[in-house]
Design an enzyme around this catalytic site. Sequence first.
Site, PDB file in Angstrom:
ATOM      1  N   GLN A  19     -27.097 -17.033 -11.455  1.00  0.00           N
ATOM      2  CA  GLN A  19     -27.150 -16.423 -12.333  1.00  0.00           C
ATOM      3  C   GLN A  19     -25.678 -15.929 -13.152  1.00  0.00           C
ATOM      4  OE1 GLN A  19     -29.128 -17.568  -9.434  1.00  0.00           O
ATOM      5  NE2 GLN A  19     -31.061 -16.068  -9.603  1.00  0.00           N
ATOM      6  N   PHE A  20     -24.019 -16.123 -12.477  1.00  0.00           N
ATOM      7  CA  PHE A  20     -23.130 -15.762 -12.970  1.00  0.00           C
ATOM      8  C   PHE A  20     -22.840 -16.358 -14.892  1.00  0.00           C
ATOM      9  CE2 PHE A  20     -21.737 -12.615  -9.420  1.00  0.00           C
ATOM     10  CZ  PHE A  20     -22.391 -11.985  -9.691  1.00  0.00           C
ATOM     11  N   THR A  21     -23.687 -17.967 -14.389  1.00  0.00           N
ATOM     12  CA  THR A  21     -23.404 -18.806 -15.719  1.00  0.00           C
ATOM     13  C   THR A  21     -24.373 -18.811 -16.905  1.00  0.00           C
ATOM     14  OG1 THR A  21     -24.932 -20.508 -14.756  1.00  0.00           O
ATOM     15  CG2 THR A  21     -22.687 -20.398 -13.601  1.00  0.00           C
TER      16      THR A  21
END
Length: 96
Positions: free
Chosen positions: A29-31
């Site tokens: 999700q951080f990407t």
Amino acid sequence: MARKLHELRILRDEESCATSGAPLLVVSQFTLYGDTRKGRRPSWTQAARPDDALKLFDRVVAELRGRGARVATGKFGAMMAVRSVNDGPFTVLVEV
């Protein structure tokens, strides 16, 4: 990307995960790439398609592990609650 993440000297005494043995947490999700330069709603048009993103995610994790890094991951595309405790006075945004 894997080399940069593993060797970036951002830990105490200018160490990296490679030199200190510190583990890495790779969470999909951080990407996501959300462009917020225009308007009040992020644009996701520059984000990779899920199939392509999963391949990239898996490749980066494999490359990190191939370098001897200790890597924990979340499940790609899953809803996750990630808790972080910062150890230091700064936050670094890494663009690779």
